[in-house]
Motif scaffolding. Structure first.
Motif, PDB file in Angstrom:
ATOM      1  N   ILE A 235     -42.345  52.069 -36.805  1.00 27.73           N
ATOM      2  CA  ILE A 235     -42.570  51.054 -35.770  1.00 27.73           C
ATOM      3  C   ILE A 235     -41.589  49.897 -35.942  1.00 27.73           C
ATOM      4  O   ILE A 235     -41.085  49.352 -34.959  1.00 27.73           O
ATOM      5  CB  ILE A 235     -44.037  50.570 -35.794  1.00 27.73           C
ATOM      6  N   TYR A 236     -41.302  49.526 -37.180  1.00 24.14           N
ATOM      7  CA  TYR A 236     -40.355  48.431 -37.414  1.00 24.14           C
ATOM      8  C   TYR A 236     -38.960  48.780 -36.893  1.00 24.14           C
ATOM      9  O   TYR A 236     -38.295  47.948 -36.287  1.00 24.14           O
ATOM     10  CB  TYR A 236     -40.294  48.063 -38.899  1.00 24.14           C
ATOM     11  N   GLY A 237     -38.533  50.010 -37.095  1.00 20.49           N
ATOM     12  CA  GLY A 237     -37.233  50.444 -36.570  1.00 20.49           C
ATOM     13  C   GLY A 237     -37.187  50.357 -35.053  1.00 20.49           C
ATOM     14  O   GLY A 237     -36.185  49.940 -34.466  1.00 20.49           O
ATOM     15  N   LEU A 238     -38.279  50.725 -34.407  1.00 16.85           N
ATOM     16  CA  LEU A 238     -38.358  50.626 -32.943  1.00 16.85           C
ATOM     17  C   LEU A 238     -38.254  49.171 -32.498  1.00 16.85           C
ATOM     18  O   LEU A 238     -37.495  48.858 -31.576  1.00 16.85           O
ATOM     19  CB  LEU A 238     -39.664  51.239 -32.434  1.00 16.85           C
ATOM     20  N   ILE A 239     -38.989  48.298 -33.159  1.00 21.06           N
ATOM     21  CA  ILE A 239     -38.947  46.881 -32.792  1.00 21.06           C
ATOM     22  C   ILE A 239     -37.541  46.327 -32.951  1.00 21.06           C
ATOM     23  O   ILE A 239     -37.032  45.631 -32.068  1.00 21.06           O
ATOM     24  CB  ILE A 239     -39.953  46.078 -33.652  1.00 21.06           C
ATOM     25  N   ARG A 240     -36.892  46.627 -34.063  1.00 16.83           N
ATOM     26  CA  ARG A 240     -35.529  46.127 -34.307  1.00 16.83           C
ATOM     27  C   ARG A 240     -34.547  46.661 -33.269  1.00 16.83           C
ATOM     28  O   ARG A 240     -33.672  45.951 -32.801  1.00 16.83           O
ATOM     29  CB  ARG A 240     -35.056  46.512 -35.705  1.00 16.83           C
ATOM     30  N   ARG A 241     -34.687  47.932 -32.903  1.00 20.35           N
ATOM     31  CA  ARG A 241     -33.761  48.503 -31.922  1.00 20.35           C
ATOM     32  C   ARG A 241     -34.021  47.958 -30.524  1.00 20.35           C
ATOM     33  O   ARG A 241     -33.100  47.784 -29.744  1.00 20.35           O
ATOM     34  CB  ARG A 241     -33.847  50.014 -31.967  1.00 20.35           C
TER      35      ARG A 241
ATOM     36  N   LYS B 294     -29.191  43.894 -28.056  1.00 15.59           N
ATOM     37  CA  LYS B 294     -28.673  43.530 -26.734  1.00 15.59           C
ATOM     38  C   LYS B 294     -28.074  44.733 -26.016  1.00 15.59           C
ATOM     39  O   LYS B 294     -27.889  44.701 -24.811  1.00 15.59           O
ATOM     40  CB  LYS B 294     -27.617  42.439 -26.875  1.00 15.59           C
ATOM     41  N   LYS B 295     -27.781  45.795 -26.757  1.00 15.16           N
ATOM     42  CA  LYS B 295     -27.149  46.979 -26.171  1.00 15.16           C
ATOM     43  C   LYS B 295     -28.204  47.942 -25.628  1.00 15.16           C
ATOM     44  O   LYS B 295     -29.147  48.312 -26.318  1.00 15.16           O
ATOM     45  CB  LYS B 295     -26.293  47.685 -27.211  1.00 15.16           C
ATOM     46  N   THR B 296     -28.020  48.374 -24.401  1.00 14.22           N
ATOM     47  CA  THR B 296     -28.974  49.264 -23.740  1.00 14.22           C
ATOM     48  C   THR B 296     -29.049  50.619 -24.436  1.00 14.22           C
ATOM     49  O   THR B 296     -30.141  51.176 -24.584  1.00 14.22           O
ATOM     50  CB  THR B 296     -28.583  49.464 -22.265  1.00 14.22           C
ATOM     51  N   ILE B 297     -27.921  51.149 -24.893  1.00  7.47           N
ATOM     52  CA  ILE B 297     -27.915  52.467 -25.538  1.00  7.47           C
ATOM     53  C   ILE B 297     -28.726  52.448 -26.832  1.00  7.47           C
ATOM     54  O   ILE B 297     -29.427  53.413 -27.143  1.00  7.47           O
ATOM     55  CB  ILE B 297     -26.469  52.976 -25.783  1.00  7.47           C
ATOM     56  N   ILE B 298     -28.674  51.347 -27.572  1.00  9.04           N
ATOM     57  CA  ILE B 298     -29.461  51.240 -28.796  1.00  9.04           C
ATOM     58  C   ILE B 298     -30.948  51.188 -28.468  1.00  9.04           C
ATOM     59  O   ILE B 298     -31.772  51.787 -29.158  1.00  9.04           O
ATOM     60  CB  ILE B 298     -29.030  49.998 -29.611  1.00  9.04           C
ATOM     61  N   LYS B 299     -31.314  50.497 -27.399  1.00  8.45           N
ATOM     62  CA  LYS B 299     -32.715  50.464 -26.961  1.00  8.45           C
ATOM     63  C   LYS B 299     -33.204  51.851 -26.582  1.00  8.45           C
ATOM     64  O   LYS B 299     -34.303  52.261 -26.961  1.00  8.45           O
ATOM     65  CB  LYS B 299     -32.878  49.509 -25.781  1.00  8.45           C
ATOM     66  N   LEU B 300     -32.382  52.603 -25.835  1.00  9.53           N
ATOM     67  CA  LEU B 300     -32.760  53.971 -25.444  1.00  9.53           C
ATOM     68  C   LEU B 300     -32.888  54.881 -26.659  1.00  9.53           C
ATOM     69  O   LEU B 300     -33.823  55.684 -26.748  1.00  9.53           O
ATOM     70  CB  LEU B 300     -31.741  54.532 -24.457  1.00  9.53           C
ATOM     71  N   LEU B 301     -31.945  54.775 -27.593  1.00  6.28           N
ATOM     72  CA  LEU B 301     -32.025  55.581 -28.810  1.00  6.28           C
ATOM     73  C   LEU B 301     -33.271  55.225 -29.616  1.00  6.28           C
ATOM     74  O   LEU B 301     -33.912  56.110 -30.181  1.00  6.28           O
ATOM     75  CB  LEU B 301     -30.774  55.388 -29.667  1.00  6.28           C
ATOM     76  N   GLY B 302     -33.612  53.950 -29.665  1.00  3.39           N
ATOM     77  CA  GLY B 302     -34.820  53.531 -30.369  1.00  3.39           C
ATOM     78  C   GLY B 302     -36.067  54.168 -29.789  1.00  3.39           C
ATOM     79  O   GLY B 302     -36.938  54.634 -30.516  1.00  3.39           O
TER      80      GLY B 302
ATOM     81  N   LYS C   4     -32.208  47.044 -48.757  1.00  2.00           N
ATOM     82  CA  LYS C   4     -31.589  45.882 -48.124  1.00  2.00           C
ATOM     83  C   LYS C   4     -32.595  44.934 -47.471  1.00  2.00           C
ATOM     84  O   LYS C   4     -32.210  43.902 -46.945  1.00  2.00           O
ATOM     85  CB  LYS C   4     -30.590  46.329 -47.048  1.00  2.00           C
ATOM     86  N   LYS C   5     -33.866  45.333 -47.431  1.00  2.00           N
ATOM     87  CA  LYS C   5     -34.953  44.551 -46.836  1.00  2.00           C
ATOM     88  C   LYS C   5     -34.827  44.387 -45.326  1.00  2.00           C
ATOM     89  O   LYS C   5     -35.378  43.462 -44.751  1.00  2.00           O
ATOM     90  CB  LYS C   5     -35.095  43.206 -47.514  1.00  2.00           C
ATOM     91  N   ASP C   6     -34.092  45.290 -44.668  1.00  2.00           N
ATOM     92  CA  ASP C   6     -33.992  45.278 -43.218  1.00  2.00           C
ATOM     93  C   ASP C   6     -33.390  46.599 -42.748  1.00  2.00           C
ATOM     94  O   ASP C   6     -32.704  47.277 -43.503  1.00  2.00           O
ATOM     95  CB  ASP C   6     -33.118  44.117 -42.736  1.00  2.00           C
ATOM     96  N   VAL C   7     -33.640  46.946 -41.499  1.00  2.00           N
ATOM     97  CA  VAL C   7     -33.044  48.125 -40.889  1.00  2.00           C
ATOM     98  C   VAL C   7     -31.609  47.769 -40.519  1.00  2.00           C
ATOM     99  O   VAL C   7     -31.375  46.765 -39.857  1.00  2.00           O
ATOM    100  CB  VAL C   7     -33.836  48.566 -39.639  1.00  2.00           C
ATOM    101  N   ILE C   8     -30.656  48.577 -40.971  1.00  2.80           N
ATOM    102  CA  ILE C   8     -29.252  48.255 -40.699  1.00  2.80           C
ATOM    103  C   ILE C   8     -28.525  49.359 -39.936  1.00  2.80           C
ATOM    104  O   ILE C   8     -27.378  49.179 -39.561  1.00  2.80           O
ATOM    105  CB  ILE C   8     -28.492  47.927 -41.997  1.00  2.80           C
ATOM    106  N   VAL C   9     -29.180  50.480 -39.690  1.00  3.55           N
ATOM    107  CA  VAL C   9     -28.547  51.600 -38.996  1.00  3.55           C
ATOM    108  C   VAL C   9     -28.984  51.590 -37.538  1.00  3.55           C
ATOM    109  O   VAL C   9     -30.169  51.490 -37.227  1.00  3.55           O
ATOM    110  CB  VAL C   9     -28.926  52.943 -39.657  1.00  3.55           C
ATOM    111  N   LEU C  10     -28.028  51.682 -36.624  1.00  2.91           N
ATOM    112  CA  LEU C  10     -28.275  51.692 -35.184  1.00  2.91           C
ATOM    113  C   LEU C  10     -29.050  50.461 -34.724  1.00  2.91           C
ATOM    114  O   LEU C  10     -30.041  50.556 -34.018  1.00  2.91           O
ATOM    115  CB  LEU C  10     -29.010  52.959 -34.754  1.00  2.91           C
ATOM    116  N   VAL C  11     -28.572  49.316 -35.097  1.00  4.54           N
ATOM    117  CA  VAL C  11     -29.212  48.068 -34.656  1.00  4.54           C
ATOM    118  C   VAL C  11     -28.195  47.225 -33.959  1.00  4.54           C
ATOM    119  O   VAL C  11     -27.080  47.171 -34.222  1.00  4.54           O
ATOM    120  CB  VAL C  11     -29.811  47.295 -35.849  1.00  4.54           C
TER     121      VAL C  11
END
Length: 68
Positions: free
Chosen positions: A20-26, A30-38, A61-68
């Motif tokens: 769920i955290y990865g979804l929220i971050r994605r 600001k990028k639409t493609i990242i939102k769709l991938l999320g 790293k204490k945060d999601v850093i891939v595809l964000v």
């Protein structure tokens, strides 16, 4: 940007609960493609590998850093 302010333990719990955290971050991106991938990764379980990568990056790293 509210997801970045969550405590580390809450981030870990939200990643363990079907990423769920990865979804929220994605979705905060600001990028639409990242939102769709999320959304696609969330629906299909991130094909397993995205969930694992998100878990590892939150633990290290204490945060999601891939595809964000």
């Amino acid at each position: 940007m509210a997801a970045k302010k969550m405590s580390w333990l809450v981030k870990i719990l939200l990643v363990l609960l079907w990423d769920i955290y990865g979804l929220i971050r994605r979705l905060e991106s600001k990028k639409t493609i990242i939102k769709l991938l999320g959304i696609i990764f969330f629906i299909f379980g991130g094909f397993g590998i995205i969930w694992l990568i998100d878990l590892i990056t939150v633990l290290v790293k204490k945060d999601v850093i891939v595809l964000v």
